[in-house]
Write a protein that holds these residues in place. Structure first.
Motif, PDB file in Angstrom:
ATOM      1  N   TYR A  50       0.814  -1.221   0.000  1.00  0.00           N
ATOM      2  CA  TYR A  50       0.000   0.000   0.000  1.00  0.00           C
ATOM      3  C   TYR A  50       0.842   1.262   0.000  1.00  0.00           C
ATOM      4  CZ  TYR A  50      -4.977  -0.871  -0.146  1.00  0.00           C
ATOM      5  OH  TYR A  50      -6.244  -1.151  -0.589  1.00  0.00           O
ATOM      6  N   TRP A  51       2.071   1.208   0.512  1.00  0.00           N
ATOM      7  CA  TRP A  51       2.945   2.379   0.399  1.00  0.00           C
ATOM      8  C   TRP A  51       3.151   2.737  -1.075  1.00  0.00           C
ATOM      9  CZ3 TRP A  51       7.321   0.574   4.292  1.00  0.00           C
ATOM     10  CH2 TRP A  51       6.824   0.711   5.604  1.00  0.00           C
ATOM     11  N   TRP A  78     -16.444  10.369   5.141  1.00  0.00           N
ATOM     12  CA  TRP A  78     -16.611   9.163   5.957  1.00  0.00           C
ATOM     13  C   TRP A  78     -16.895   7.951   5.090  1.00  0.00           C
ATOM     14  CZ3 TRP A  78     -14.692   9.274  10.530  1.00  0.00           C
ATOM     15  CH2 TRP A  78     -14.696  10.455  11.267  1.00  0.00           C
ATOM     16  N   LEU A  79     -17.690   8.128   4.062  1.00  0.00           N
ATOM     17  CA  LEU A  79     -17.970   7.027   3.144  1.00  0.00           C
ATOM     18  C   LEU A  79     -16.697   6.607   2.412  1.00  0.00           C
ATOM     19  CD1 LEU A  79     -19.851   5.117   1.588  1.00  0.00           C
ATOM     20  CD2 LEU A  79     -20.341   7.017   0.026  1.00  0.00           C
ATOM     21  N   GLN A  80     -15.941   7.576   1.907  1.00  0.00           N
ATOM     22  CA  GLN A  80     -14.710   7.264   1.191  1.00  0.00           C
ATOM     23  C   GLN A  80     -13.696   6.577   2.115  1.00  0.00           C
ATOM     24  OE1 GLN A  80     -14.352   7.227  -1.850  1.00  0.00           O
ATOM     25  NE2 GLN A  80     -15.331   8.924  -2.904  1.00  0.00           N
ATOM     26  N   SER A  81     -13.618   7.019   3.334  1.00  0.00           N
ATOM     27  CA  SER A  81     -12.686   6.408   4.289  1.00  0.00           C
ATOM     28  C   SER A  81     -13.094   4.972   4.602  1.00  0.00           C
ATOM     29  CB  SER A  81     -12.636   7.225   5.585  1.00  0.00           C
ATOM     30  OG  SER A  81     -12.137   8.526   5.329  1.00  0.00           O
ATOM     31  N   PHE A  82     -14.383   4.765   4.781  1.00  0.00           N
ATOM     32  CA  PHE A  82     -14.862   3.409   5.086  1.00  0.00           C
ATOM     33  C   PHE A  82     -14.589   2.472   3.917  1.00  0.00           C
ATOM     34  CE2 PHE A  82     -18.229   0.139   5.157  1.00  0.00           C
ATOM     35  CZ  PHE A  82     -17.902  -0.463   6.370  1.00  0.00           C
ATOM     36  N   ARG A  83     -14.822   2.956   2.692  1.00  0.00           N
ATOM     37  CA  ARG A  83     -14.527   2.156   1.500  1.00  0.00           C
ATOM     38  C   ARG A  83     -13.071   1.721   1.482  1.00  0.00           C
ATOM     39  NH1 ARG A  83     -13.598   4.828  -2.273  1.00  0.00           N
ATOM     40  NH2 ARG A  83     -13.405   3.196  -3.830  1.00  0.00           N
ATOM     41  N   ALA A  84     -12.180   2.681   1.730  1.00  0.00           N
ATOM     42  CA  ALA A  84     -10.742   2.415   1.676  1.00  0.00           C
ATOM     43  C   ALA A  84     -10.325   1.380   2.717  1.00  0.00           C
ATOM     44  CB  ALA A  84      -9.968   3.714   1.873  1.00  0.00           C
ATOM     45  N   VAL A  85     -10.821   1.541   3.945  1.00  0.00           N
ATOM     46  CA  VAL A  85     -10.477   0.610   5.017  1.00  0.00           C
ATOM     47  C   VAL A  85     -11.067  -0.767   4.729  1.00  0.00           C
ATOM     48  CG1 VAL A  85     -10.759   0.111   7.474  1.00  0.00           C
ATOM     49  CG2 VAL A  85     -10.212   2.436   6.729  1.00  0.00           C
ATOM     50  N   LEU A  86     -12.275  -0.790   4.190  1.00  0.00           N
ATOM     51  CA  LEU A  86     -12.915  -2.060   3.856  1.00  0.00           C
ATOM     52  C   LEU A  86     -12.108  -2.821   2.811  1.00  0.00           C
ATOM     53  CD1 LEU A  86     -15.378  -3.951   4.142  1.00  0.00           C
ATOM     54  CD2 LEU A  86     -16.488  -2.626   2.324  1.00  0.00           C
ATOM     55  N   LEU A  87     -11.608  -2.114   1.791  1.00  0.00           N
ATOM     56  CA  LEU A  87     -10.840  -2.787   0.742  1.00  0.00           C
ATOM     57  C   LEU A  87      -9.521  -3.331   1.278  1.00  0.00           C
ATOM     58  CD1 LEU A  87     -10.469  -3.621  -2.197  1.00  0.00           C
ATOM     59  CD2 LEU A  87      -9.389  -1.402  -2.607  1.00  0.00           C
ATOM     60  N   VAL A  88      -8.813  -2.541   2.086  1.00  0.00           N
ATOM     61  CA  VAL A  88      -7.525  -3.020   2.588  1.00  0.00           C
ATOM     62  C   VAL A  88      -7.730  -4.204   3.534  1.00  0.00           C
ATOM     63  CG1 VAL A  88      -7.271  -1.549   4.629  1.00  0.00           C
ATOM     64  CG2 VAL A  88      -5.258  -2.216   3.343  1.00  0.00           C
ATOM     65  N   ALA A  89      -8.833  -4.202   4.284  1.00  0.00           N
ATOM     66  CA  ALA A  89      -9.142  -5.346   5.148  1.00  0.00           C
ATOM     67  C   ALA A  89      -9.478  -6.572   4.302  1.00  0.00           C
ATOM     68  CB  ALA A  89     -10.308  -4.997   6.076  1.00  0.00           C
ATOM     69  N   GLY A 196      -6.208   3.929   2.678  1.00  0.00           N
ATOM     70  CA  GLY A 196      -5.823   2.536   2.883  1.00  0.00           C
ATOM     71  C   GLY A 196      -4.391   2.426   3.377  1.00  0.00           C
ATOM     72  N   MET A 197      -3.492   3.255   2.841  1.00  0.00           N
ATOM     73  CA  MET A 197      -2.095   3.243   3.261  1.00  0.00           C
ATOM     74  C   MET A 197      -1.953   3.660   4.720  1.00  0.00           C
ATOM     75  SD  MET A 197       0.595   5.524   3.926  1.00  0.00           S
ATOM     76  CE  MET A 197       0.226   7.012   2.986  1.00  0.00           C
ATOM     77  N   VAL A 198      -2.659   4.726   5.096  1.00  0.00           N
ATOM     78  CA  VAL A 198      -2.588   5.206   6.478  1.00  0.00           C
ATOM     79  C   VAL A 198      -3.115   4.141   7.444  1.00  0.00           C
ATOM     80  CG1 VAL A 198      -3.478   6.905   8.126  1.00  0.00           C
ATOM     81  CG2 VAL A 198      -2.751   7.640   5.835  1.00  0.00           C
ATOM     82  N   ALA A 199      -4.256   3.549   7.117  1.00  0.00           N
ATOM     83  CA  ALA A 199      -4.851   2.531   7.982  1.00  0.00           C
ATOM     84  C   ALA A 199      -3.951   1.305   8.099  1.00  0.00           C
ATOM     85  CB  ALA A 199      -6.224   2.131   7.434  1.00  0.00           C
ATOM     86  N   MET A 200      -3.371   0.893   6.966  1.00  0.00           N
ATOM     87  CA  MET A 200      -2.541  -0.307   6.970  1.00  0.00           C
ATOM     88  C   MET A 200      -1.231  -0.076   7.699  1.00  0.00           C
ATOM     89  SD  MET A 200      -3.269  -3.277   5.894  1.00  0.00           S
ATOM     90  CE  MET A 200      -2.481  -4.135   7.249  1.00  0.00           C
ATOM     91  N   THR A 201      -0.673   1.136   7.590  1.00  0.00           N
ATOM     92  CA  THR A 201       0.567   1.450   8.293  1.00  0.00           C
ATOM     93  C   THR A 201       0.344   1.445   9.807  1.00  0.00           C
ATOM     94  OG1 THR A 201       1.338   2.800   6.434  1.00  0.00           O
ATOM     95  CG2 THR A 201       2.408   3.150   8.562  1.00  0.00           C
ATOM     96  N   ALA A 202      -0.804   1.960  10.229  1.00  0.00           N
ATOM     97  CA  ALA A 202      -1.121   1.999  11.662  1.00  0.00           C
ATOM     98  C   ALA A 202      -1.179   0.599  12.265  1.00  0.00           C
ATOM     99  CB  ALA A 202      -2.447   2.720  11.885  1.00  0.00           C
ATOM    100  N   VAL A 203      -1.558  -0.382  11.453  1.00  0.00           N
ATOM    101  CA  VAL A 203      -1.664  -1.764  11.942  1.00  0.00           C
ATOM    102  C   VAL A 203      -0.402  -2.567  11.621  1.00  0.00           C
ATOM    103  CG1 VAL A 203      -2.965  -3.918  11.762  1.00  0.00           C
ATOM    104  CG2 VAL A 203      -4.169  -1.726  11.692  1.00  0.00           C
ATOM    105  N   GLY A 204       0.056  -2.474  10.367  1.00  0.00           N
ATOM    106  CA  GLY A 204       1.141  -3.331   9.914  1.00  0.00           C
ATOM    107  C   GLY A 204       2.497  -3.007  10.499  1.00  0.00           C
ATOM    108  N   ALA A 205       2.716  -1.753  10.917  1.00  0.00           N
ATOM    109  CA  ALA A 205       4.024  -1.362  11.461  1.00  0.00           C
ATOM    110  C   ALA A 205       4.390  -2.161  12.705  1.00  0.00           C
ATOM    111  CB  ALA A 205       4.019   0.132  11.780  1.00  0.00           C
TER     112      ALA A 205
END
Length: 294
Positions: A50-51, A78-89, A196-205
């Motif tokens: 995602y980076w 909020w809708l766009q953010s939820f979409r992004a997080v949903l896809l990365v999950a 998606g990158m921000v959400a994944m970095t917060a978890v994956g790091a």
């Protein structure tokens, strides 16, 4: 034969070829993901991917009129953010499924996502779904039952993983349609990559592991196939109608299955082949009915 008709036919053929190329690149991406996730934590693999993806969508946005500021502008954050997080999950769940079930069985079940989109389009988007498409949806789920074999031997709960992934991806697709009522495709694409990158970095790091030099090469190829696949998909929809090219997205099931057999010594069991054939046939029928309705 008019020149407009010839151009439309030419664009359709080009779009189909681009879609087939897209599915091959995405199948390569899945094969590389399966290899890396078998050696390293799934969350770290998706984070690094995602980076590169975020850098790609930012570069694409910068080249368009208005630049990054225009791409980021939305009335529904909020809708766009939820979409992004949903896809990365969903991507994390799908890759996890690859490591447990393999590419063949995971993609065989995941192929039902167009049927899930059709089934959920009523409650989510308020679209009308006729009895023919509901019949196709029912037949498609019969194919899933055949693949999962719930009445034979010990049922593996892990077999549900690609079904959950398909459900998440279907919901993501429907929310993307919903977001398109107010935002452009460029805006949705930008939010998908950056949030998606921000959400994944917060978890994956938290799950960082040192990688070997050879696997860094595979990671680089994974990033390139991810960006290349999305680039091809964008070009596909630029030259041809979605209803024309979408049925050819099923080639990803074919390519991924071939890679699973050749590269990972997977086996295509008879029930998986039969069930996947039923799911694909039902999916193609729903595409045809949607095109007829339009």
């Amino acid at each position: 034969m008019t020149s407009a008709y010839v151009m439309k036919e030419s664009n359709a053929r080009l779009g189909i070829m681009l879609m087939v190329a897209t599915t091959f690149v995405f199948a390569m991406q899945d094969g590389i993901s399966r290899h890396l996730a078998g050696e390293y934590n799934v969350l770290m693999v998706v984070m690094i991917r995602y980076w590169f993806f975020a850098a790609f969508v930012t570069a694409v946005a910068a080249r368009k009129a208005g630049g990054v500021r225009a791409a980021a502008a939305t009335r529904q954050p909020w809708l766009q953010s939820f979409r992004a997080v949903l896809l990365v999950a969903e991507i994390c769940v799908a890759i996890w499924g690859f490591t447990i079930l393999g590419l063949v069985e995971s993609h065989a079940v995941f192929a039902c996502y167009p049927l899930l989109i059709a089934a959920l389009s009523g409650p989510v988007l308020g679209e009308s779904v006729g009895w023919r498409r509901w019949t196709a949806i029912g037949v498609g789920f019969l194919g899933i039952v055949i693949i999962l074999e719930p009445g034979f031997g010990v049922f593996q709960p892990a077999a549900i993983i690609p079904l959950v992934s398909a459900l998440m991806f279907a919901l993501y697709g429907l929310l993307t349609r919903y977001a398109a009522r107010k935002d452009s495709a460029a805006t949705s694409f930008f939010w998908t990559g950056t949030v998606g990158m921000v959400a994944m970095t917060a978890v994956g790091a938290w799950y960082w592991e040192p990688m070997t030099g050879g696997d860094w090469m595979w990671m680089g190829l994974l990033c390139l196939t991810g960006a290349g696949g999305h680039f091809l998909l964008i070009k596909t929809y630029e030259v041809a109608e979605a209803s024309v090219v979408q049925p050819f997205a099923y080639f990803q099931l074919v390519f991924a299955s071939v890679m699973g057999v050749i590269l990972f010594d997977e086996v295509i069991r008879a029930n998986v082949a039969v069930g996947a054939s039923i799911i694909v046939a039902a999916g193609l029928f729903t595409f045809w009915r949607e095109r007829q309705a339009r």
